[in-house]
Scaffold this motif. Sequence first.
Motif, short mmCIF file in Angstrom:
data_model
loop_
_atom_site.label_atom_id
_atom_site.label_comp_id
_atom_site.label_asym_id
_atom_site.label_seq_id
_atom_site.Cartn_x
_atom_site.Cartn_y
_atom_site.Cartn_z
N GLU A 7 38.91 51.97 -53.93
CA GLU A 7 37.75 52.44 -53.16
C GLU A 7 37.65 51.61 -51.89
O GLU A 7 37.62 50.39 -51.96
N ASP A 8 37.62 52.28 -50.73
CA ASP A 8 37.60 51.54 -49.46
C ASP A 8 36.20 51.09 -49.05
O ASP A 8 36.06 50.23 -48.19
N GLU A 9 35.16 51.68 -49.65
CA GLU A 9 33.82 51.20 -49.33
C GLU A 9 33.53 49.96 -50.19
O GLU A 9 33.33 50.07 -51.40
N ASP A 51 39.13 56.80 -55.43
CA ASP A 51 38.37 57.50 -54.40
C ASP A 51 39.29 58.52 -53.74
O ASP A 51 40.50 58.31 -53.65
N LEU A 53 39.04 59.96 -50.44
CA LEU A 53 39.38 59.66 -49.05
C LEU A 53 39.58 58.17 -48.87
O LEU A 53 38.65 57.38 -49.01
N LYS A 101 30.10 61.67 -55.54
CA LYS A 101 29.25 60.59 -55.03
C LYS A 101 28.02 61.18 -54.35
O LYS A 101 28.16 62.19 -53.68
CA CA Z 1 36.51 56.56 -49.16
#
Ligand code: CA
Length: 226
Positions: A7-9, A51, A53, A101
């Motif tokens: 997950e990039d967040e 995730d 994206l 989400k």
């Molecule tokens: Ca993302």
Amino acid sequence: MKILVVEDEHKIANSLKKGLEQESYAVDVAFDGQEGYDFAISEEYDLIILDLLLPKMDGVEICLKLRKQQVHTPVLMLTAKGQISDKVNGLDAGADDYLTKPFAFKELLARLRALIRRPKNNTGTTLKIEDLTLNTSNYEVRRGSKLVKLSSKEYALLEYLMRHPEQVLTKKQIIDHIWNYDADVLPNTVEVFIGYLRNKMEKPFPDKSTLIQTVRGFGYKIGRVE
Ligand code: CA
């Protein structure tokens, strides 16, 4: 049970890690697609939270590549609201379930328990070996009717053993599934924790059978004495 979170967040990734660790899971986190793929292919995970994206490589591509490499770890894909067509893409790519989400942490826990709960010899949320039971929904462990109090790591170790009854598990397998990638694990750590379990679930019950067997030179297994 060990989970990979891709997950990039950072905020979501870190709160997932924290929440899952409180539920006794070992958690590794990757913040972009390439790192996530590298982790997924080189470590053994019981579940991947992916995730959709992501920078460098998106969730669908990671999933496709993993399945192509014969990595069949269950994947729970996270999508943003309204990405319906992406859901279809992800399904084709081999994800096992979806969560949109924002989601409630409880919902995530329920989904991942369902994905991890796969052994055929155990039904529902209770794992059972002779008179030892482990309830994965309230974390209660009992020998007969007596409650056995375990620490978070002891519980995780016992759950892993009980999900593989009558199967010899090497120390390396145990470490790979119970401890984080970056945890300090000493060579005798597994022995030490097996000792803790024996002290709590065997020693107080001298008239009952031994449950954890040491298989010299190989590792440990839980189940009947032959
Ligand atoms: Ca993302």
